[in-house]
Design a protein around this motif. Structure first.
Motif, short mmCIF file in Angstrom:
data_model
loop_
_atom_site.label_atom_id
_atom_site.label_comp_id
_atom_site.label_asym_id
_atom_site.label_seq_id
_atom_site.Cartn_x
_atom_site.Cartn_y
_atom_site.Cartn_z
N MET B 116 0.81 -1.22 0.00
CA MET B 116 0.00 0.00 0.00
C MET B 116 0.84 1.26 0.00
O MET B 116 0.43 2.28 -0.53
CB MET B 116 -0.96 0.01 1.19
CG MET B 116 -2.11 -0.97 1.01
SD MET B 116 -3.28 -0.91 2.35
CE MET B 116 -4.39 0.39 1.80
N LEU B 117 2.00 1.19 0.61
CA LEU B 117 2.85 2.36 0.65
C LEU B 117 4.24 2.01 0.13
O LEU B 117 4.72 0.90 0.33
CB LEU B 117 3.02 2.87 2.08
CG LEU B 117 1.86 3.54 2.79
CD1 LEU B 117 2.30 3.98 4.16
CD2 LEU B 117 1.36 4.73 2.01
N ASP B 118 4.84 2.96 -0.52
CA ASP B 118 6.23 2.81 -0.89
C ASP B 118 6.94 4.04 -0.35
O ASP B 118 6.61 5.16 -0.74
CB ASP B 118 6.36 2.73 -2.42
CG ASP B 118 7.81 2.56 -2.85
OD1 ASP B 118 8.64 2.25 -1.98
OD2 ASP B 118 8.09 2.71 -4.05
N PRO B 122 1.48 6.47 -0.84
CA PRO B 122 0.57 5.42 -1.28
C PRO B 122 0.90 4.90 -2.68
O PRO B 122 1.17 5.67 -3.59
CB PRO B 122 -0.79 6.10 -1.27
CG PRO B 122 -0.66 7.16 -0.25
CD PRO B 122 0.75 7.65 -0.35
N LEU B 123 0.87 3.59 -2.78
CA LEU B 123 1.21 2.96 -4.05
C LEU B 123 -0.03 2.30 -4.65
O LEU B 123 -0.54 2.72 -5.66
CB LEU B 123 2.32 1.92 -3.81
CG LEU B 123 3.00 1.35 -5.03
CD1 LEU B 123 3.73 2.43 -5.78
CD2 LEU B 123 4.01 0.29 -4.59
N ALA B 124 -0.52 1.26 -4.00
CA ALA B 124 -1.73 0.60 -4.49
C ALA B 124 -2.71 0.58 -3.34
O ALA B 124 -2.48 -0.07 -2.34
CB ALA B 124 -1.42 -0.81 -4.93
N THR B 125 -3.80 1.30 -3.48
CA THR B 125 -4.75 1.36 -2.37
C THR B 125 -6.12 0.85 -2.76
O THR B 125 -7.00 0.78 -1.92
CB THR B 125 -4.87 2.81 -1.84
OG1 THR B 125 -5.10 3.67 -2.94
CG2 THR B 125 -3.63 3.23 -1.12
N GLU B 126 -6.32 0.50 -4.02
CA GLU B 126 -7.61 -0.06 -4.42
C GLU B 126 -7.60 -1.55 -4.10
O GLU B 126 -6.68 -2.26 -4.49
CB GLU B 126 -7.83 0.13 -5.92
CG GLU B 126 -7.98 1.56 -6.34
CD GLU B 126 -9.17 2.24 -5.68
OE1 GLU B 126 -10.19 1.55 -5.45
OE2 GLU B 126 -9.07 3.42 -5.36
#
Lengths: 1038, 403
Positions: B116-118, B122-126
């Motif tokens: 979710m975080l990098d 936030p990276l991928a939150t869906e």
């Protein structure tokens, strides 16, 4: 300590009960005492060849990390598996590495080569993850390797890898800030990236590495504004907050000429719309506005930002909404800030943490712009279930919003709050009442009375708080309130809260002349209990004594001396000091006469009433929505919001080559071919024209004014449209898997944009056409009307095509632009809906495409490239045009099956050298073909299509639009429908079928002589029906 | 941006930690515990706590504190929104988000957080994208599906390649009537969708009466311009459950409130007994039954105990927290439920001057109180015929009656 890991392992073991033989629960429990041995089983598992065992071991290790247990001693065993083939194991190894590499730098280096290999992998996901892990290993030795990897990734084909590169930049920067210059280069490069995926991440990197390099943004400003809506939510927040800062340095304050704006808001509004219409390309408005300075004209780029952020107020993400709200608060002209209120109020229905933050910001805003939130007063009413911190913030907002008009409601609401069980909240309410009373003179007495009533409340806290507030209020007009002071004096017997006692004493002392009889008695009582009082009360007793001594020394001399003597030996040095000081002042001695003469002035000087202010008063010097604003203190890394510049910096820095062109070519074009390209130039730069006001367009501009803003927008958007689309596409294909959702979004918006421009420009065309028609009305139409069911009927009977051809020349929609000649490098493409049946396929809409070559080289090999169409839509391409000589024009026909939807057909237009992404979006009226039917048939069919399939709208026909032929002509212009003969004189009927599904579309217009009319559309296709009604109504009422 | 995340349960144990940058010692949470102690109640812990070197931003959901540690300036809502997204993701993955579930799935949780975080951004939150990267635990998933299906009463049917269910919830409508007149009321609704369609379906959803909607916010998949111009929701849906739209209907368009509460709560100065009586009844429900009615009320401190008889349902009174709760169940219009009895007050103390607020929860199936009606849902872009369903529901939000 030793027991803890054992517990951790226990849990780890039980998490995977599938492998009992390696769970080792009892074993690990048994050997926990010997530390170096305790992970032996895990090491063993990691050393085996079985992936399942490795996975199990890694899972247990990660579980330990998650619980905060130390697993660093396993580093060598784990790092060996970095090249493991099993993807699951690999992922977990990466997780481990990122966590512990910093502590085991030497060993971590062993893994580097694996990542370097990964960076070259053909799979973009592997490249990205390799870069991600490599950059997350915080080992200073590998800085050069990281730098290299980032640089390479920044020019990777895959936008996802580029995004990862953008993420890696701040990581490297925090590891080694000496790399700043090189990193800025990479940032600059990535800022120019045109994919939405990268935009958010690179701006984040920009903010962390070089927020001061605002110059890097210039060239990308417009692009960022335009991409914004398609960027993912987190990126939006970062970009918006950066752009807020940017705008503060680059544009002039929109409020500087506030008064001017207010005097003539209409004019200012249109003025700003106008130069916005020129699009980001034309710098004209800005440059002409600059020397003049007055009246203020908003920079088109400033307007662009405001316009493109506004839809984001509808975002589901609270953070985005807040970001837009602060942008509007800081950047928008006063008249426009209001739009954010509704969105902010919406956030109040979210989680309490969100409410907390939003209310803080609303509190600040409501001080400056009270009117904005006034309509939402009730949304801030407090519910008994709200947490106290929310209650107090809401109270703050309510107080800020209280005004002459709504104060009765607010006070009534406050009265209920006072009875709450939450005492902190009650205290805050009383304070709030006090503030209302000071701010609004009219209710001061009401409030005061209310507060006095509270003095008989049983709860001491309530009473105490009331006393404190009453004290402040009385200071404003003490003379009239002797009674209240007496009442308060009585309270000294009962009330124990020190602050309240002190307040009462101060009041009595200050206004002792209003209560000459009581004051000495209070002092007597206080002297008696002096030793038992709290410090602040003691200080006030001394104060009171001194004041009384000065006014009424006869009665109080002894008392004063007594108090001062007590104070002299007090434990608190403040009190001893005060006593000494007071004694010197008031009791005249031989030496100190000089001061004591002025004692009265010193003690009884009239004191200004305190101003009860909100604690949010000056918070708006922090950027709203920021952490610093919330804490009311500068947080680390906070970027000051700069003040507006006095003089606007050169706006041309934001120019990118292409738009500069558009401007000149627009001009030329208009001069060259004014008449034939009437509709075209209008779609292009309608508002500019009306500003120029050539006599011809003047008449048109009146009727257009409503659609003006829309068409203006379209001109700026349409030349961006093509760029954007191509960017989107490029990114999308590669990113398909990962970014399904955003992709869909991208698609949507790009097609939407297209639709917007085409529909609005077609609108203006329609008007222009009617204009022409009025001058020379088509004679056949008059005949039709008179003849009714006469001769034309016979003509109709020959079949649909002839009437269709009869109808179409007058009603076929005008030319619309497909490709601007600048974007097309000399190739200009327009299209018209010919309304003739397409020969190849009856389901297709026939579209005439007009090419003209305005460059000086021939354009060769014009053809349609692989279309990328929404499912269902198909295209019949036109035959390839081999060559188009300079200055020449040609027309080709293509067929598009729109599948009965107004979705745009996107395809590529290829020449030998270039490809252009273009899109055709049909107005709903073009999706159908006229059919002939008799009145009876019409009624029969209509009877079948009732209920859900019937859409009715009432409208009033304007005067100019009541004659038969105009009505008929207007309807047929909008929609490709055939007229159905009809007996009644004021009823008009039209029929058609949608092209793809052949569903009937029946349109009835029942016009009364008064102008009132009712429009009914019956069609199975609800969506088409609805849109058609809308279009027809618009055409008729214009 | 976000440095670290700590998950803390209500007894103050840190049961999970995740760091996206250098490790931050857990001792930083001591500041949080201090604030927690000061706040007495969990929901009063300030969401933002400054400490000498860090800032702690927290959300409290499902009896767990999600505490994010940040070091530099960042919009607080950014972090709070993210934390809520984390909770939503967990809920989506495991069906429930609770301490035992997180502990049982600690590896998946950790991996999800990692994705979710990098570096704190936030990276991928869906959750649909996340699920492609990290598979949710399988056994649980099926169980969860049936549970949520039941809970929401969704029209949820497994069909070979696709399932389509649309669920329209219209909850949260708050009002505070005082002495008969409504002080404020509003309707806040959501449309939750559950879409399981293959390919790239392009859906349009139209309403019979879109003008009703006063303020809307969309899932990012919705085409904003289309809404602006035609009031049609056009979107390519993500897979699974998502919130398509939330909306607000302003007080002007307010339909009648479906429930009324008659109350008679009186304390007398002289005696140590007070009278208590509540009756709940339906009002304009268009023939639908009101169910799941629960009445709660925080009684004044002076109330020692209550002896009450309900005409239906069960009631409890906690003499420590002074919370009265009455689980009514369905309302039968013929026989209105009532709760009558006496309150025993502290002897000698004078009567409490505050009146309790009555909170009401209820549900009405098959009715959207706003009157909003979905006109139709069309699918373009795919050839097959989707299975469509819709369910209306009204739920009371913060329904309070001031007495």
């Amino acid at each position: 300590m030793s027991a803890a890991p054992a517990y951790g392992e226990d849990k780890g073991g039980s998490a995977g009960p599938g492998e009992p033989e390696y769970g080792h629960d009892p074993a690990s429990g048994g050997i926990f005492s010997s530390d170096y041995k305790r992970h032996d089983d895990l090491k063993e598992m990691l050393d085996t060849n079985k992936d399942s065992l490795k996975l199990e071991a890694m899972k247990r290790i990660v579980a330990m990390i998650a619980r905060g247990k130390n697993a660093s001693d396993l580093f060598p065993a784990v790092v060996k598996n970095v090249a493991c083939k099993n993807i699951e194991v690999k992922k977990l190894v990466y997780v481990y590495l990122v966590r512990y590499a910093e502590e085991q730098q030497d060993l971590a280096l062993l893994s580097i080569s694996t990542f370097q290999r990964g960076l070259k992998d053909p799979n973009q996901l592997i490249r990205a993850s390799a870069l991600r892990v490599l950059s997350s290993i915080r080992v200073p030795i590998i800085v050069p390797i990281m730098m290299l990897a980032i640089k390479e990734a920044a020019s990777d084909m895959s936008p996802y890898v580029r995004k990862t590169a953008a993420h890696a930049i701040p990581k490297l920067y925090s590891l080694d800030s000496d790399q700043k210059d090189q990193l800025i280069e990479v940032i600059e490069k990535l800022l120019a990236d045109k994919t939405t995926l990268v935009a958010g991440s690179v701006v984040m990197a920009f903010e962390e590495v070089c927020p001061e390099r605002i110059d890097l943004i210039h060239k990308n400003y417009r692009k960022l504004c335009n991409l914004l809506i398609d960027v993912e939510e987190w990126g939006q927040v970062v970009i918006i907050s950066m752009l807020t800062r940017y705008a503060r340095t680059q544009f002039l304050s929109p409020t500087q000429n506030e008064s001017l704006l207010e005097e003539n808001p209409e004019k200012a509004f249109y003025g700003s719309e106008e130069d916005e219409a020129k699009g980001p390309g034309s710098e004209e408005a800005a440059t002409t506005a600059l020397p003049a300075r007055k009246p203020y004209v908003m920079d088109p780029d400033h307007r662009l930002l405001l316009r493109n952020t506004k839809p984001l107020l509808q975002s589901r993400s609270a953070a985005v909404v807040m970001a837009v709200a602060q942008l509007y608060f800081h950047l928008a002209p006063k008249a426009e800030v209001g739009v954010i209120a509704k969105a902010l109020v919406r956030l109040l229905r979210s989680h309490s943490e969100v409410q907390y933050v939003v209310l803080q910001n609303v509190a600040t805003m409501s001080i400056k712009r009270r009117g904005m939130f006034e309509p939402y007063l009730k949304s801030f009413y407090i519910r008994s279930t709200d947490p106290t911190q929310i209650k107090i913030l809401k109270l703050e907002v309510l107080t800020n919003l209280a005004s002459e008009t709504n104060i009765p409601t607010v006070l009534r609401e406050f009265q209920t709050y006072i009875r709450s069980m939450d005492k902190d909240f009650v205290a805050a309410t009383i304070q709030a009442i006090g503030r209302c009373a000071t701010n609004i003179g009219r209710v001061r007495d009401t409030c005061l009375n209310g507060l006095v009533q509270l003095l008989s409340n049983r709860d001491e806290l309530v009473v105490a708080e009331s006393v404190v507030v009453i004290k402040k209020l009385l200071q404003m007009q003490p003379a009239q309130h002797g009674e209240i002071i007496k009442h308060l004096a009585k309270l000294t017997d009962s009330i124990q809260v020190p602050m309240a006692r002190a307040s009462i004493l101060w009041l009595i002392g200050e206004y002792c002349e209003h209560v000459p009889k009581i004051a000495p008695d209070v002092l007597r009582k206080m002297a008696k209990s002096f030793t038992a009082e709290e410090d602040i009360v003691k200080l006030q007793v001394i104060n009171l004594a001194a004041k009384l001594y000065l006014t009424n020394s006869k009665q109080t001399k002894l008392l004063t001396q007594y108090v001062l003597s007590l104070a002299k030996y007090d434990q608190n040095y403040d009190i001893r000091d005060r006593a000494r000081f007071t004694r010197q002042l008031i009791v005249p001695s031989e030496q100190g006469g000089a001061l004591s003469r002025h004692a009265k002035k010193l003690f009884l000087a009239p004191k200004p009433a305190p101003v009860l202010e909100s604690s949010f008063k000056d918070r708006d010097h922090f950027q709203l929505g920021s952490l610093s604003h919330l804490l009311n203190a500068k947080a680390t890394g906070y970027q000051e919001l700069p003040d507006w510049p006095e003089e606007a910096p050169d706006p041309s820095v934001r120019n990118v080559e292409v738009p500069e062109w558009t401007k000149c070519s627009n001009r030329e074009k208009r001069k060259e071919k004014e008449k034939p390209f009437y509709s075209d130039s209008e779609g292009e730069s309608g508002p500019t024209e009306s500003a120029d006001s050539d006599p011809e367009s003047e008449s048109a501009s009146d009727s257009k004014s409503s659609s003006e803003s829309g068409s203006g927008e379209s001109s700026s958007e349409s030349d961006k449209g093509s760029h954007e689309q191509s960017e989107e596409e490029g990114g999308k294909r590669k990113m398909k898997k990962r970014k399904k959702v955003t992709e869909a979004q991208g698609d949507a918006s790009s097609s939407d944009e297209g639709s917007d421009s085409s529909s609005s420009s077609s609108e203006s065309e329609r008007t222009s056409e009617t204009e022409e028609e009025q001058v020379e009305p088509a004679s056949w139409r008059k005949k039709t009307d008179k003849a009714g069911t006469g001769s034309l009927l016979a003509h109709f009977h020959t079949g649909p095509p002839p009437p269709l051809q009869l109808l179409s020349p007058g009603s076929g929609a005008g030319r619309q632009e497909l490709l601007h000649r600048v974007a097309g490098e000399g190739l200009a493409v327009d299209y018209t809906f010919s309304r003739q049946p397409f020969s190849g396929d009856p389901h297709m809409v026939s579209v005439h495409i007009h090419f003209s070559n305005s460059s000086d080289t021939p354009i060769k090999g014009l053809h349609v490239g692989t279309p990328k169409l929404p499912a269902g839509i198909s295209i019949q391409e036109f035959p390839e045009i081999e060559s188009l000589a300079p200055g020449e024009s040609t027309t080709a026909v293509m067929g598009i099956n729109f599948c009965d939807s107004t979705q745009a057909a996107n395809f590529q237009l290829c020449t030998q050298t270039r490809q252009f992404y273009v899109s055709i979006q049909p107005p709903v009226g073009e999706l159908m073909a006229p059919v002939f039917m008799s009145e009876n048939e019409f009624k029969k069919e209509q009877g079948k299509l009732t209920g859900m399939s019937e859409i009715t709208e009432k409208l009033t026909l304007p005067d100019g639009c009541r004659s038969d032929h105009i009505v008929v002509q207007k309807v047929t212009t909008v929609a490709n429908l055939g007229r159905v003969p009809c007996g009644a004189s004021d009823e008009y009927r039209f029929a058609g079928r949608t092209l793809t599904s052949g569903s009937l579309v029946l349109l009835t217009l029942d016009a009364r002589p008064t102008g009132a009319a009712q429009l009914t559309v019956n069609s199975e296709k609800m969506v088409i029906g609805t849109m058609l009604v809308k279009d027809v109504v618009q055409a008729l009422t214009q | 941006m976000i440095h670290s995340l700590f998950l803390i349960n209500s007894s103050g144990d840190i049961f999970l930690e995740k760091h996206w940058k250098s490790v931050v010692s857990r001792s930083v949470c001591d500041y949080f515990f201090e604030a927690q102690e000061r706040a007495t109640e969990a929901e009063n812990v300030p969401p933002v706590i400054p400490t000498p070197h860090h800032y702690l931003l927290s959300v409290y959901r499902h009896k767990i504190f999600f505490v994010a540690v940040i070091q530099t300036e960042v919009p607080p809502l950014f972090v709070i929104e993210f934390l809520h997204r984390v909770v939503d993701t967990f809920q989506d993955y495991f069906g429930v988000c609770s301490e035992p579930v997180i502990k049982d799935n600690v590896v998946v949780v950790y991996e999800v957080l990692e994705e979710m975080l990098d570096n704190g951004f936030p990276l991928a939150t869906e959750s649909n994208i996340l699920k492609e990267l990290i598979k949710p635990p399988t056994i649980l998933r099926t169980v969860v599906n049936t549970i949520t299906g039941m809970e929401k009463g969704e029209t949820h049917r497994e069909l070979p390649s696709w399932v389509k269910a649309l669920n329209n919830l219209l909850p949260a409508f708050c009002l505070i009537p005082i002495s008969g007149s409504t002080i404020t009321a509003e309707i806040q609704g959501v449309i939750d969708a559950c879409v399981k369609l293959t390919g790239m379906p392009d859906l349009t959803l139209s309403f019979m009466n879109p003008r009703l909607l006063d303020d809307v916010s969309f899932h990012p998949c919705v085409r904003f311009k289309r809404w602006e111009s035609e009031r049609i929701l056009s979107f390519i849906p993500p897979d699974g459950n998502f919130r398509l739209l939330s909306y607000h209907v302003s007080a002007q368009n307010l339909v009648a409130i479906p429930v009324y509460v008659k109350h008679n709560i009186s304390f007398r100065d002289s005696s140590s007994l007070g009278r208590f009586e509540i009756t709940v009844g339906p009002k304009q429900t268009m023939g639908k039954t009101i169910e799941g009615v629960i009445v709660t009320s925080q009684m004044p401190k002076g109330v020692l105990n209550m002896s009450l008889t309900p005409s239906q349902g069960t009631h409890t009174f906690d003499p420590v927290t002074k919370m009265l709760s009455w689980d009514v169940g369905k309302i039968n219009p013929q026989k209105l439920p009532s709760l009558k009895g006496t309150m025993s007050l502290q002897a000698g103390a004078s009567k409490p001057d505050e009146n309790p607020t009555i909170n009401l929860q209820f549900k009405i199936q098959q009715l959207a109180i706003s009157g909003l009606k979905v006109n139709r849902l069309d699918m373009y872009g795919e050839k097959y015929k989707p299975f469509k369903g819709i369910k209306y529901m009204t739920k009371a939000g913060k329904f309070q009656v001031r007495t």
